[in-house]
Design an enzyme around this catalytic site. Structure first.
Site, PDB file in Angstrom:
ATOM      1  N   GLU A 144       8.690   4.900  -9.344  1.00  0.00           N
ATOM      2  CA  GLU A 144       9.648   4.019  -8.478  1.00  0.00           C
ATOM      3  C   GLU A 144      10.832   3.737  -8.915  1.00  0.00           C
ATOM      4  O   GLU A 144      11.798   3.793  -8.092  1.00  0.00           O
ATOM      5  CB  GLU A 144       8.939   2.649  -8.199  1.00  0.00           C
ATOM      6  CG  GLU A 144       7.608   2.607  -7.255  1.00  0.00           C
ATOM      7  CD  GLU A 144       6.441   3.308  -7.956  1.00  0.00           C
ATOM      8  OE1 GLU A 144       6.393   3.275  -9.133  1.00  0.00           O
ATOM      9  OE2 GLU A 144       5.291   3.509  -7.460  1.00  0.00           O
ATOM     10  N   HIS A 172      -0.819  -6.121  -3.865  1.00  0.00           N
ATOM     11  CA  HIS A 172      -0.430  -5.235  -2.597  1.00  0.00           C
ATOM     12  C   HIS A 172      -0.351  -5.927  -1.602  1.00  0.00           C
ATOM     13  O   HIS A 172      -0.680  -5.311  -0.336  1.00  0.00           O
ATOM     14  CB  HIS A 172      -1.691  -4.295  -2.416  1.00  0.00           C
ATOM     15  CG  HIS A 172      -1.977  -3.153  -3.461  1.00  0.00           C
ATOM     16  ND1 HIS A 172      -2.259  -3.434  -4.815  1.00  0.00           N
ATOM     17  CD2 HIS A 172      -1.665  -1.879  -3.516  1.00  0.00           C
ATOM     18  CE1 HIS A 172      -2.487  -2.265  -5.534  1.00  0.00           C
ATOM     19  NE2 HIS A 172      -1.941  -1.213  -4.662  1.00  0.00           N
TER      20      HIS A 172
END
Ligand SMILES: Cc1ncc(C[n+]2csc(CCOP(=O)(O)OP(=O)(O)O)c2C)c(N)n1
Ligand SMILES: [Mg+2]
Lengths: 427, 338, 336
Positions: free
Chosen positions: C68, C137
């Site tokens: 990322e 999440h």
């Protein structure tokens, strides 16, 4: 070490005084002997000069009541470090209610250091911002409303319900408040010390015209009171607030010297200004002034305020003078044209209600009259039906009295010539 | 007949572990398989909300890598962590209860499948963040070294995690500080849909070890014995104070990445081929071949695992839900000084 | 039925609307590339990119490794030097790994270089709870990024808006962060065909009302609208404002509504404290609209905890329709 500036005792039985205006801003330098601040006590208002020179810091906010002898500010030397206020500074808002047993944050809790036009508003009553705004615009005292919201909070609906009950219930209290400086107009021509004129209740600057004809050699400056003539319709909470507003306007004129003339309510205001600005006043002329006794013709005042047509205004105007014939129909129509704005009338009603509740003068300036130092005179008509001329007899010997037979509340119109000659001899 | 314990033709695991431990290992592998199947079944029945990452096909890696660990030793795990929990002796009932979001679960229903942990057994927990466990494992190894506990940390991670900065930073620090940690990469060839060939500059993840001056080996991750041989050696090295190692277990996940995977990045043939190489079948054969178990005993072990899982599911299903009012409990330590 | 009405009737899901926007962008501008994890053959974790890779190839629909920080940084660098990347985080939570490049680089580089460069970067963040994916999440981190000058942060709540705002973001020379609530992906709605833009920085009044203003973001807009439908017949006329952009915030629309209704509820999924609602409330309190408030401002936001896994807990920690109903009734009936 900074030098403390205290609340001076200026009156025998004075326990505390209110700081009305600072003439020097925080951080600015003041020289010994210069006007530093204005105070107001139960009885009087006055200007306090700086007892020392220095840079002003930690000044308590305007509107604060401070017990005598307590510091209201500190003067620092050039370059001296300014830290926290030295101990003993009067608390900013000594009258603020203590917050007790209320774990929920109080939206209306006093905000330390906040300066407001009406220091009292908002600190006693639990009310929503919208309710406050409505009340402000409607000229309603929020403190007087019982709230129906949680914890007694006044909400918009509470104010609206009150306003809906109409002018009868509200009395004179409802108008749309405005803001802004007072209207000041000036004559053309004239030299030397200017003449500053303050008109009476329900009148305006144009009412001076007959008298001005005799004062053309001097510059003439006229102040319109709030809610009168061209001035904005300010909310006026008290005589002190009104005086403060007019005095600020006077101060802003920045005159070294001025001849001050006031009629009726304007007379009371002129006296109030002379009380705190004595050194700047070359002479003071009070024409049928308010403030020297309790009596006043409340019916006439509210009658004038209420009148929405020439037919209803005429009778009241005629009460102002001894010789009714000078109030012609065309004069009345002209006067009504100047009063056609309902909001102006409402603003004046509100002011009448504040200054002359129940037909009584809530203003007492007799102590100021006693303290007066500039040359002063009082002019009155002995057939005054609005304020009894005998109030003039309260004046100390230094003050000249000119009492006219067969003249009513408006000598400056009824016998403009004589009054003009009188004034011209000294102005 | 040569002595099995010294004969190098005999697989390492057979030489090293007692028959009982080997039986237990196979039992755990069955438990993992049955756990995952039970989880899948529960999901299908609508008992589980959310998703899950199943490790069917990777049982040898999980169990083999934990053979030489005690409860003192730590592991860090991944989103595909059910097997690691079982290998580290977790309570199956508490695991299922967590899966069902129950108050009796390992995380009291707060964490779910991706966060099961059992600190009492040295399991520092699964992780929802790819690579999230790597630095934590190094930290655990640092504690062990500073506190002199003798504990080793096994750090499980997937092939996909090797491209996170955390992987590289962690290996470097572990090497520089010679920390007792074993990095176990479960290379199942894909990070979600992306193959290592498309994501990773080196052919084998173990090659990365060279960059951090630590031993790196690649083994057949479906061969229980090969896994134990490599990981045990790395653990022993760590215990000797010689620092970290990297072991790469080549394996394969039979199921999709998660419940939403349509398997568009791999072929049916590839999946079928790997299913031929079932690590449990291989392990059963190893133990039968070496006369540690009979076919029937293998069957019984499987049966027993199935029963345990059924009981675990029953326990979980009958357990109470957490109280709504307690949703914000355990955000901070209760009673801690402010 | 003529073509015009067909266009008006056309419905797409939120995910399809995003895909259509990206399709239009890829087709019309060579500089546009998509980057992200599993956005190629997998079609994206939420099937947003779908089959775009088949149409534009892996050179323009690029699967990144699970990197990322690096991936986001590559997008920043590419944006600085002529490309227009649309970078997808698989879950907004993983932006935490890329904060360095988003916050220290993308947001600041133009300023630091005295305005001599710009970063025409679009980042997409699948956000929010409701999928049983637990604490790592399910977050709503838009306020984190909303706190960073240099970024623009939007939260489209409808298929039409998400397409228009994505296309607007592509025309914007500065980095635009698009938060997409995962629950919205399957929501269908009218989406105009072809290219159009929906302004960044402009709120939408979804329902006009006179008694109470609800300012909501993202999924909460729909919950607020549902609540408003229930409240209408009770005599509580709710105005629902979809904030759409949290940086820069549409001050005027919010203040005008508060001046009208005098009551304000802010509904957002991010953690209540120090969140979007704090900013809305402060904006009102600092403005002249304060004078029009006739009750305290109410914020309904996420509870002070991570998102729990258990589905009942998960629902309980973010605002739901009954919470909005309670708050609205309490306000309208003068109980708070
Ligand atoms: C930082 C981060 N990025 C992306 C994801 C989404 N994600 C979860 S698992 C996964 C694939 C991980 O691949 P790998 O490490 O090889 O483990 P495997 O799933 O193959 O066991 C991805 C991309 C995540 N959870 N965390
Ligand atoms: Mg993998």
């Amino acid at each position: 070490m900074p030098i403390e500036v205290i609340m001076p005792k200026v009156d025998m039985d004075m326990a505390k005084g209110k700081i009305v205006t600072w003439h020097v801003s925080e951080g600015d330098t003041v020289t010994k002997g210069e006007p530093l601040f204005d105070i107001e006590t139960d009885k009087a208002a006055m200007e306090v000069e700086a007892a020392d020179s220095g840079i002003l810091h930690h000044a308590v906010p305007e509107g604060t009541d401070v017990p005598i002898g307590k510091p209201v500010a500190w003067l620092y030397a050039e370059g001296e470090e300014v830290g926290d206020p030295p101990a003993g500074l009067a608390p900013a808002e000594p009258d603020a209610p203590a917050v007790k047993d209320d774990p929920a944050p109080r939206a209306d809790a006093p905000r330390p250091g906040a300066t407001r036009r009406e220091p009292d508003a908002g600190e006693k009553q639990r009310a929503t911002p919208r309710a406050r705004a409505l009340a402000r615009d409607g000229g309603v005292d929020i403190d007087a409303i019982a709230g129906t919201g949680p914890r007694g909070r006044v909400q918009a609906g509470d104010v609206a319900a009150l306003l809906d009950r109409g002018p009868a219930q509200l009395g004179a209290a409802t108008f749309r408040a405005e803001t802004g400086p007072l209207s000041v107009t000036r004559s053309k021509g004239g030299t030397g010390t200017p003449v500053v004129m303050i008109h009476g209740f329900a009148s305006d600057a144009t009412s001076w015209a007959p008298l001005e004809a005799h004062l053309k050699h001097r510059p003439v400056i006229r102040i319109d009171l709030p809610g009168h003539g061209k001035s904005p319709k300010l909310k006026v909470a008290s005589f002190a607030a009104l005086l403060q507003e007019v005095r600020r306007t006077f101060d802003d004129l920045n005159l070294d010297q001025a001849h001050l003339i006031g009629h009726s309510l304007g007379g009371a205001l002129a006296l109030g200004i002379a009380d705190t600005r004595a050194r700047g006043i070359a002479s003071l002329t009070l024409i049928a002034p308010a403030g020297l006794g309790p009596d006043i013709d409340g019916a006439a005042l509210s009658g004038i305020c209420r009148a929405s047509r020439a037919e209803s205004l005429g009778p009241w105007l005629r009460r102002l003078v001894a010789d009714e014939d000078i109030i012609t129909d065309s004069y009345v129509r002209l006067a009504m044209a100047g009063r056609s704005d309902p909001n102006l009338r409402a603003a004046q009603s509100a002011m009448a209600d504040t200054l002359f509740p129940d037909g009584v003068q809530a203003v007492d300036l007799r102590a100021a009259l006693d303290r007066l130092t500039p040359p002063a005179r009082i002019i009155w008509g002995k057939r005054d039906a609005i304020i009894p001329w005998r109030h003039a007899l309260r004046a100390p010997g230094r003050v000249a009295l000119h009492l006219f037979d067969g003249i009513g509340h408006m000598p400056q119109i009824e016998c403009a010539e004589e009054v003009g000659v009188l004034l011209r001899s000294q102005i | 007949m040569a002595d099995a314990a010294t004969d190098t033709n005999t697989p390492y695991a057979i030489r090293t572990y007692s028959p009982q431990r080997l039986k237990d290992a196979l039992h755990k592998m069955f438990l993992i398989r049955k756990f995952e199947e039970g989880a899948e079944d529960s999901y299908t029945r609508g008992l589980i909300h959310g998703t899950m990452h199943l490790s069917i096909g990777q049982e040898a890696s999980a169990v083999g890598s934990c053979m030489s660990l005690s409860d003192e030793d730590k592991i860090t795990s991944t989103h595909r962590g059910h097997g690691h929990c079982v290998a580290k002796d977790a309570d199956l009932g508490k695991m299922f209860a967590e899966f069902f979001g129950k108050e009796t679960g390992y995380c009291k229903g707060r964490g779910g499948s991706m966060h099961i942990a059992d600190p009492s057994r040295g399991n520092l927990g699964a992780n929802g963040i790819v690579g999230g466990g790597l630095p934590i494992a190094v930290g655990a190894a640092l504690s062990a070294k500073r506190l002199g506990t003798g504990a080793v940390t096994v750090c499980f991670f997937g092939d996909g995690a090797n491209n996170e900065g955390a992987f590289h930073e962690s290996l470097n620090m572990a090497a520089v500080w010679k920390l007792p940690v074993v990095f176990v990469c479960e290379n199942n060839r894909y990070g979600m849909s992306t193959s290592t060939a498309r994501s990773t500059a080196v052919k084998q993840i173990a090659e990365r070890a060279a960059a951090y001056s630590m031993p790196g080996v690649t083994v057949d991750g479906n061969d229980f014995s090969a896994v134990t041989e490599a990981v045990d050696a790395a653990v022993a090295r760590a215990r000797r104070g010689e620092g970290p190692s990297l072991v790469e277990n080549m394996t394969y996940r039979w199921r999709g990445h998660s419940k939403s995977d349509r398997n568009r990045y791999r072929t049916k043939e590839e999946i079928a081929e790997w299913m031929e190489r079932d690590p449990i079948v291989a392990m059963s054969k190893l133990l039968v071949d070496h006369k540690i178990l009979t076919e029937a005993e293998v069957g019984a072990l499987e049966e027993d695992a199935a029963r345990i899982i059924r009981e675990a599911i029953d326990f979980a299903a009958a357990s109470p839900d957490p109280k709504i009012e307690e949703a914000t409990r355990d955000v901070y330590t209760e009673g801690a000084a402010a | 039925m003529n073509a015009q009405t067909r266009t008006e009737m056309r419905e797409l899901s939120y995910a399809e609307a995003i895909r259509e926007a990206m399709d239009i962008a890829l087709a019309s501008d060579d500089r546009v590339i998509l980057m992200g994890e599993d956005i190629g053959v997998y079609g994206g974790a939420f099937q947003v990119t779908g089959d775009l890779v088949e149409k534009y190839g892996t050179d323009r629909v690029m699967d990144t490794p699970i990197s990322e920080l690096g991936g986001a940084g590559v997008a920043v660098g590419a944006a600085l030097t002529g490309l227009k990347p649309i970078f997808e985080f698989q879950f907004s939570d993983f932006a935490a790994l890329a904060m360095e490049q988003i916050v220290n680089q993308a947001a600041k580089v133009r300023y630091m270089l005295g305005g001599s460069v710009s970063v025409p970067l679009v980042m997409r963040f699948p956000a929010g709870s409701g999928t049983g994916a637990a604490a790592q999440h399910s977050q709503s981190i838009e306020a984190w990024l909303g706190h960073v000058p240099g970024l623009k942060v939007v939260q489209p709540s409808t298929p039409e808006d998400v397409k228009g705002m994505l296309l607007a973001a592509l025309e914007d020379p500065d980095p635009v962060m698009i938060f997409e609530h995962k629950i919205l992906y399957k929501m269908k709605g009218h989406v105009p065909e072809g290219h159009y833009t929906t302004p960044i920085g402009k709120a939408a009044i979804r329902r006009a009302g006179k008694d109470l203003t609800i300012v909501a973001t993202s999924l909460m807009v729909h919950k607020a609208l549902a609540a408003a439908e229930t409240l209408g017949p009770e005599g509580i006329d709710v105005e629902v404002i979809d904030l759409r952009t949290i940086r820069p915030m549409d001050r005027e629309t919010v203040l005008a509504s508060v001046r009208k209704t005098g009551r304000l509820i802010c509904v957002y999924e991010g953690v209540k404290t120090l969140g979007v609602g704090a900013e809305i409330s402060a904006m009102v309190a600092e403005s002249d609209a304060f004078d029009f408030l006739d009750a305290p401002i109410v914020r309904l936001g996420g509870a002070e905890c991570p998102i729990p896994y258990n589905p009942e807990l998960e629902k309980a920690v973010v605002p739901q329709v009954p919470d909005i109903l309670d708050a609205a009734r309490n306000l309208a009936e003068g109980r708070i």
